[in-house]
Scaffold this active site. Structure first.
Site, PDB file in Angstrom:
ATOM      1  N   TYR A 112       0.829  -1.210   0.000  1.00 21.99           N
ATOM      2  CA  TYR A 112       0.000   0.000   0.000  1.00 21.99           C
ATOM      3  C   TYR A 112       0.864   1.262   0.000  1.00 21.99           C
ATOM      4  O   TYR A 112       0.416   2.323   0.425  1.00 21.99           O
ATOM      5  CB  TYR A 112      -0.931   0.004   1.213  1.00 21.99           C
ATOM      6  CG  TYR A 112      -1.946  -1.119   1.164  1.00 21.99           C
ATOM      7  CD1 TYR A 112      -3.145  -0.965   0.482  1.00 21.99           C
ATOM      8  CD2 TYR A 112      -1.678  -2.345   1.757  1.00 21.99           C
ATOM      9  CE1 TYR A 112      -4.074  -1.993   0.410  1.00 21.99           C
ATOM     10  CE2 TYR A 112      -2.597  -3.392   1.694  1.00 21.99           C
ATOM     11  CZ  TYR A 112      -3.788  -3.202   1.020  1.00 21.99           C
ATOM     12  OH  TYR A 112      -4.702  -4.225   0.949  1.00 21.99           O
ATOM     13  N   SER A 113       2.086   1.144  -0.495  1.00 16.88           N
ATOM     14  CA  SER A 113       3.037   2.244  -0.427  1.00 16.88           C
ATOM     15  C   SER A 113       2.638   3.420  -1.309  1.00 16.88           C
ATOM     16  O   SER A 113       2.535   3.305  -2.537  1.00 16.88           O
ATOM     17  CB  SER A 113       4.422   1.741  -0.853  1.00 16.88           C
ATOM     18  OG  SER A 113       5.306   2.818  -1.037  1.00 16.88           O
ATOM     19  N   ASN A 114       2.454   4.579  -0.670  1.00 20.07           N
ATOM     20  CA  ASN A 114       2.214   5.805  -1.432  1.00 20.07           C
ATOM     21  C   ASN A 114       3.485   6.263  -2.133  1.00 20.07           C
ATOM     22  O   ASN A 114       3.433   6.953  -3.149  1.00 20.07           O
ATOM     23  CB  ASN A 114       1.698   6.907  -0.506  1.00 20.07           C
ATOM     24  CG  ASN A 114       0.272   6.654  -0.057  1.00 20.07           C
ATOM     25  OD1 ASN A 114      -0.557   6.199  -0.835  1.00 20.07           O
ATOM     26  ND2 ASN A 114      -0.014   6.931   1.198  1.00 20.07           N
ATOM     27  N   LEU A 160       5.624   4.246  -3.647  1.00 16.73           N
ATOM     28  CA  LEU A 160       5.638   3.551  -4.927  1.00 16.73           C
ATOM     29  C   LEU A 160       4.730   4.264  -5.933  1.00 16.73           C
ATOM     30  O   LEU A 160       5.103   4.455  -7.094  1.00 16.73           O
ATOM     31  CB  LEU A 160       5.182   2.100  -4.761  1.00 16.73           C
ATOM     32  CG  LEU A 160       6.151   1.111  -4.115  1.00 16.73           C
ATOM     33  CD1 LEU A 160       5.513  -0.279  -4.049  1.00 16.73           C
ATOM     34  CD2 LEU A 160       7.471   1.040  -4.862  1.00 16.73           C
TER      35      LEU A 160
END
Length: 297
Positions: free
Chosen positions: A71-73, A75
């Site tokens: 769920y990396s913002n 990325l």
């Protein structure tokens, strides 16, 4: 010649939020709307990525590789930056079990922006910075010659970008507060403030490890400690990307009070912590607290 996307942007707006929960204790709440600094790379993502993107272009790289969870913002922001600048992007994702599952919204957005996703085991991910492990991971991902941006974008160039955030807040508040993932934003923010100001970080992950990370980052970027900062632990609400019902209710209430979209993973936890700290008397009467609204973290 600087790419149009990388030209300096005007300071993000600073607005005062009339909130009786703070006013009752003589505290003024200011909102630094860094979520408005860039339409696709909001807040600290823009400030941390822009110096790295300039470095990638100046050194002739045509691809970026970075790291993150499902769920990396970070990325998402890197994938968007690659699309905007015409750079290829590779995302090394924590959790090889995810490779066989449908992509969640965050990873689907990365893929739509052209990012190639490479899933690795969680044990490999923990060792990603190891000099013996990193080259093998990059080769397996087909990113051996790409410009490497660390997890969360936190490195020495990123801190110089976040220091500009501190300079924008000089002398307009007493405490500048930000939610923390990898600690890079707080490390740079503190460096940009004046000696009379303090930066306050609210970790969104449990563990108590950020203090050492921030000191290490400041040593890399500035040669040693820079600015005054503290951490307010205990407001992670169960860990990264955990949004229990009380936090969701708080975020909705804040949105209703102030007409402000509240991102749940970072910003909601920051605002919750500041509200709780104010009620507990952590800020003397007359304190001006500026909350950095980072949008998607």
């Amino acid at each position: 010649m600087t790419h149009p996307e990388l030209r300096p942007r005007p300071p993000s707006p600073l607005v005062e939020a009339a909130d009786e929960r703070f006013a009752a204790h003589g505290v003024r709440l200011l909102l630094k709307r860094d979520d408005l600094v860039h339409p696709e790379l909001p807040g600290n993502k823009w400030r941390k990525l822009a110096p790295n993107l300039r470095a990638a272009l100046e050194t002739g790289h045509d691809r970026l590789v970075t790291f993150g969870g499902a769920y990396s913002n970070h990325l998402r922001a890197t994938a968007a930056a690659g699309r905007l600048l015409g750079l290829g992007t590779v995302g090394i994702v924590r959790g090889d079990e995810l490779a066989d599952r449908p992509l969640n919204d965050s990873l689907a957005r990365c893929a739509a922006d052209g990012m190639r996703l490479h899933f690795i085991t969680r044990s490999e991910y923990r060792r990603k910075a190891d000099p013996e492990v990193l080259p093998r991971l990059l080769a397996a991902a087909g990113a051996g010659d790409a410009y490497v941006v660390p997890e969360g974008g936190s490195n020495a160039p990123a801190l110089t970008g976040c220091a500009e955030l501190g300079r924008e807040l000089r002398d307009v508040c007493d405490v500048a507060a930000v939610a923390c993932g990898t600690g890079g934003t707080l490390a740079g923010l503190a460096a940009g403030l004046s000696p009379a100001q303090r930066a306050l970080g609210v970790p969104v992950l449990a563990g108590g490890f950020l203090g050492a990370e921030i000191r290490s980052l400041q040593a890399q970027a500035f040669g040693g400690p820079a600015g005054s900062w503290t951490l307010a632990e205990g407001y992670d609400h169960g860990g990264y990307a955990r949004v229990p019902r009380p936090l969701e209710d708080f975020a909705r209430d804040f949105e209703s009070r102030h007409g402000l979209p509240v991102e749940r993973v970072y910003v909601a936890k920051l605002l919750w912590a500041l509200t709780a700290l104010t009620r507990a008397g952590a800020f003397p009467r007359g304190t001006r607290v500026a909350a950095v609204v980072t949008g998607r973290g």
